[in-house]
Design a protein around this motif. Sequence first.
Motif, PDB file in Angstrom:
ATOM      1  N   CYS C  40       0.668  -1.337   0.078  1.00 43.84           N
ATOM      2  CA  CYS C  40      -0.058  -0.160   0.042  1.00 43.84           C
ATOM      3  C   CYS C  40       0.903   1.316   0.151  1.00 43.84           C
ATOM      4  CB  CYS C  40      -0.870   0.001   1.124  1.00 43.84           C
ATOM      5  SG  CYS C  40      -0.173   0.148   2.597  1.00 43.84           S
ATOM      6  N   CYS C  45      -1.277  -1.790   5.286  1.00 44.58           N
ATOM      7  CA  CYS C  45      -1.439  -3.180   5.149  1.00 44.58           C
ATOM      8  C   CYS C  45      -0.528  -4.072   5.754  1.00 44.58           C
ATOM      9  CB  CYS C  45      -1.111  -3.363   3.677  1.00 44.58           C
ATOM     10  SG  CYS C  45       0.268  -3.392   2.985  1.00 44.58           S
ATOM     11  N   GLY C  46       0.860  -3.261   6.227  1.00 43.93           N
ATOM     12  CA  GLY C  46       1.676  -4.083   6.907  1.00 43.93           C
ATOM     13  C   GLY C  46       2.619  -5.335   6.273  1.00 43.93           C
ATOM     14  N   CYS C  48       5.137  -4.568   4.468  1.00 49.49           N
ATOM     15  CA  CYS C  48       6.491  -3.856   4.365  1.00 49.49           C
ATOM     16  C   CYS C  48       6.950  -4.002   5.809  1.00 49.49           C
ATOM     17  CB  CYS C  48       6.490  -2.613   3.951  1.00 49.49           C
ATOM     18  SG  CYS C  48       5.546  -1.601   5.258  1.00 49.49           S
ATOM     19  N   CYS C  60       7.671   1.290   4.584  1.00 47.22           N
ATOM     20  CA  CYS C  60       7.274   2.097   3.662  1.00 47.22           C
ATOM     21  C   CYS C  60       7.261   3.616   4.379  1.00 47.22           C
ATOM     22  CB  CYS C  60       5.788   1.675   3.133  1.00 47.22           C
ATOM     23  SG  CYS C  60       4.596   1.883   4.063  1.00 47.22           S
TER      24      CYS C  60
HETATM   25  S1  FES Z   1       2.061  -0.693   5.341  1.00 45.00           S
HETATM   26 FE1  FES Z   1       1.442  -1.308   3.139  1.00 45.00          FE
HETATM   27  S2  FES Z   1       3.185  -1.149   2.388  1.00 45.00           S
HETATM   28 FE2  FES Z   1       3.902  -0.245   4.258  1.00 45.00          FE
END
Ligand code: FES
Lengths: 276, 786, 197
Positions: C40, C45-46, C48, C60
């Motif tokens: 994202c 979204c986590g 990364c 990110c």
């Molecule tokens: S939280 Fe989605 S890419 Fe970093």
Amino acid sequence: MKPASFDYVRPKTVAEASVALGRKGVNTAAIAGGQSLIPMLNLRVAFADLLVDLSRLDDLKVVTRSPDSIWIGALTTHAAIEDGKVPDLFNGLLKRVAGQISYRAVRNHGTIGGSVALADPAADWPCCLIALGATVRVVGRNGVRVQPVSEFVRGQYETTLSAGDIVMGFDVPTPSVPTRWGFSKVARKSGAFAQSIAIATALGRSGRVNVVLGAAGPKPRALRTVAEELEGGKSGDELRPAIEADLAQVAPGADDYQKRMHTATVLRAIRDMRTQ
Amino acid sequence: MADHPPADGWIGASLLRKEDARHLLGHGMFVADIRMPGLQDIAFVRSQMAHANVRQIVKPPEAAASVFTLADLGPIAILEAGPELAAHRHSPYPPLADGRVRYAGQTIAACMAPTRAEAEDLADRVTAELEELPAVVDCVAAMLPDSPRLFEHWPDNAFITGNVTEGDPPALQAAPVRLRRKFRMNRQATVSLECRGVLAYWDHRNDELTVHLSTQGGHVMRIAIAQSLGLPEHKVRVIAPDVGGGFGGKNRIMPEDIAVCAIAMKVGHPVRWIEDRREHLIASVHARDHTYDLTISADRDGTLLGVEGDVYIDAGAYSLWPTGSFMEASMASRNLTGPYRIRHLKLNTFTVATNKAPMGPYRGVARPGACFAIERLVDEVARELGREPFDLRRQNIVTAAELPYRTAAGMRLDTGDYVQALDTARDMIDLPAIRKRQEVGESDGRAIGVGFAFYTEQSGHGTVEWVKRKSRVVPGYESANARMLPDGSVIIHVGVQNHGQGHETTLSQIAAHELSIDPSRIAIKYGDTATAPFGFGTFASRSIVFSGGAVARASRMLIDKLKRIGAHLMQTDPANVRIEGGEVHGPSGSVGFAEIAYAANVRQEHLPAGMDPLLDVTATYEPTETGGVFAYGTHAAVVAVDPDTGTLEILDYVVTEDCGTMINPLIVDGQVQGGIAQGIGTALYEEIPYDEIGQPLATTFGDYMVPCAPEIPTVRMAHIVTPAQATEYGVKGLGEGGAIAPPAVLANAVADAFRKIGASFNETPLTPRRVSEAVARARRARDDAA
Amino acid sequence: MTAITIDLNGVRIADDVEPRQSLADFLRERCGLTATHLGCEHGACGACTVVVDGKATRSCLSLAVMSDGRVVLTLEGLRNDQIMDILRRQFHECHALQCGFCTPGMLIMARDILQRHQSPDANTVRHELSGQICRCTGYANIVKAVVAAGKDLAAAQAHALAGALAEAEALIQAEVQARVDDQVRAQEDAPPKPGTE
Ligand code: FES
Ligand SMILES: Cc1cc2nc3c(=O)[nH]c(=O)nc-3n(C[C@H](O)[C@H](O)[C@H](O)COP(=O)(O)OP(=O)(O)OC[C@H]3O[C@@H](n4cnc5c(N)ncnc54)[C@H](O)[C@@H]3O)c2cc1C
Ligand code: FES
């Protein structure tokens, strides 16, 4: 989704940082945890020529206790508060608020200072600090100023900060009697920004009451009529007229649903406070 | 999750997945992970407006060579998309805008730079002068005569209209119970966690365009790429590496794919475009967006008689190749009788063009909408008659004795026991206990509701069905190429595309079963048009039926030859041998596959006279009945709802389902749970609203809510196993089923919580606002009446 | 360009980076460490998630320049990590991944959870996993895997503790014995005190 170009400095002192941030003709931005600023830069909805990294300024990391207040440095992270690294003299309120902001990885870096400086109307800390009657200390080119958070936050993403100003931290008055509190929030999903957020606090059994509502208008606002009625001994559904009156003030644009939702969060926060 | 008894062979074994190891070590290889010397990134200039004429595109002079407009791409053939029906109107969709943009987010120009950040900088410096046109955003209003048009030469805004008439609909006018309801299932995105991505370059050594594409079906995409660029297909190689979810969203050729390929052919070095999340939400495949205006008729005794009305599909601005979104309307209307004995049907369908992102398939395709509509209607009839909704369902549902059953809309429901599925779900959720709990009431002021919904999932459908749908591509078979190597290990190339389904595991189980060897001796390969036999890819719950069948057949062809060689080596007749434990056994001894395979590949002097060397076979497979086999199931849920805030908690969620024989129950359970999570997304969270000028209002995950672990309960499951008759091993597809029923079951549960005041919950997602407003409306109506 | 030095998976990396480059892009594009995924790029979204100075971090939402001087761990660097080993096994056995795109971020976050919570229950795990999107699995098996891994870890730690205690006790015993022996020997070796005979 990558940010536009910017320069970056990491000053060693608050004074240096203030000078860097105050540079004329340059669009500067302070960065603390980056958990709000970087998404906005990534999306190219915020831009800066120069990023001034405050994240390693030890002066902003201080947490101390004095007889009648606690000082929380601006760089204190949500996670540090969640983990109890800040003495919680408010019967667990700070931990409760901190632990449900966003997600742990965000809380590890997001700071209380950044949250208040950004002044998102739906953010948690402005609401909480206003409820606790905290003041903010700001250092800038014109020296130091101390302001109640309720005045520092002026509106949606609007504060009294001007170029070169840095939030040093918050002085939160500590009560002489145990605080009772209630916290209630409606969000579309876990960790999402609030649609409605209410915090009620009371000093001891019969002391002063404060009820603050966030995400309802441009900034979190105290519900004064509700507080008076509560101090006057009213409870539960008896408070509805007072809530309605206050909502007309603090959330004039609210539609029927929003009024219902805000009323529900306020009542729940009060109920939770009372049952403590 | 369900408990499964241990299996005694590979079919039905919960074999742990072969795919896991690489991902657990971070060695998955997705398109964005591929590194190539000289690789450059593309960013697109996209339309800010929903509907506009493109007056001029001004490139920054110093970087003009790195900015591509349609004219710069060279001759591109715009493929006709949608069904092969004269009545379906063509909506030419160029990879970059020609003179017109028809939705906010449409690609206008492509900008290339060494990094994505620099490419975005460049895109920011390109000016697209747009002349705004009135936007069409409401698909019902779009059909009014004075609506602005997307395509001037069309007589109205419909891609296609249709109707389904069965039985004797006029007779319904006299039915004692007639209820008219409107339903909406709002627009959403497909949201694979890996966004789309394409990396292309001209491979000089092989003299071909190599395209790494995050896709569900490389062979079909190759057809489109070759045709669009005017290349012969043997000069295009499509490689789908690891694909981070698709759910339908990666099963259409998209403008960015073609643009990147065209640029790669121009520039002589690799280029890639990695979709970001905002692009995904505004301009990738959109889904659902159904509007129903339906009247259901019933007898006083609760017998459901017929459904009439209109079905509108807001299909967005263009048809996506190959099939467009016309299947939405036809599948929605053909599924609108659900599993019930409803014999009269009169539906008008409208697939309408609007100034929104084009619609494509998404897990469940059309059926979540149809299931939502019919299952809500059943509950509404029950409420009208003062009946327990569960009982009304049971009264009208097709019984096991009636199967196979032709529905009014012509679907052939094949095998199973629908009543058993209903009853099991009722027992698991403990309906009487909930009814009791409701009488007591909740101390926290919330209302408790229980809902049921039944779904069928047409799966494994082949030629007959796709031809009936006038599909441009008829995915009526799958293929498998099986090779036994000299050491007796096996490589099987298949034409489907694993993107989370576990084919490397399940297909190897099938081969292991047939070949009597361990699955670890079998490698399943896919995702490269240079090596895989032609196949259609993975979608429409088809892989285990089709590819599983093809693998079984190819394995049996190998077995046949292994037996013949084995018999020869043992100097006996092939009729006297059998296969067991990776050996061919004869009357007096045995010979291992490795020995046979060595002979077949390397020492052909040991083969029977005249026999061709190699153990290398290719099989295709289509089930014997190509109208599809129907998986089915019942979902039931209990919710607690706060009427003031409208927030909702799922207290319990159970499923009884029948997908025929399970090859790997562990994977079946995973598909069910995962499908339900997506269905809950549709039901409660996910939505891309548009404002009145056609601007999308959910462009990040800040506005577009994807449920996380706290939002999704662990589903309790029970399996009924009725093997299909038309497929290998009796399998039915099941990928989509989980996603079909959640909107229906949750809306029914919320409606049940407020049934006393007659609140209706007929629009998804059931956001806190929608829920609370529906309750408030019902309360007002009740107070007004009083 | 700004010079930075990062301890990355135990290796000191010195590089010049554009200030705008995220830590995620630095890891992926400059260092070729592609276990860290982007789902994202705005923190929601986590996918990364990595570890910076011991803390779970959205790569990110961090700039490479801000990570200067920090210790960064990605999934690639956790190959021989005890908790990660247990998690990997449980993710495999519980079928906690389908497409695998969310998996590296999930594993990093799961490890973080197990470092902060002793044998967490399913509710704790669910709450703590909030913000990690998995589009495929519907989370149930991920929660199950983390809970099971928590139990395994506690057992392993208890085992290790018991082992260490036993070892320590043995050492002490040996030490005591040695001292006693010494004393005995000392007494035996001691020259007779004058006048005692
Ligand atoms: S939280 Fe989605 S890419 Fe970093
Ligand atoms: C997915 C996601 C969900 C979130 N959900 C919530 C939520 O539910 N509730 C909530 O309250 N927050 C939420 N947040 C925001 C999070 O709490 C941020 O950490 C916080 O708002 C900003 O803190 P920061 O230190 O990261 O600030 P930064 O992003 O570094 O800065 C934010 C702003 O404050 C300024 N600033 C920062 N520090 C100072 C200072 N000391 N002096 C002067 N100016 C300063 C910066 O210039 C910038 O304009 C969420 C964030 C994400 C990514
Ligand atoms: S396994 Fe695909 S996103 Fe989690």
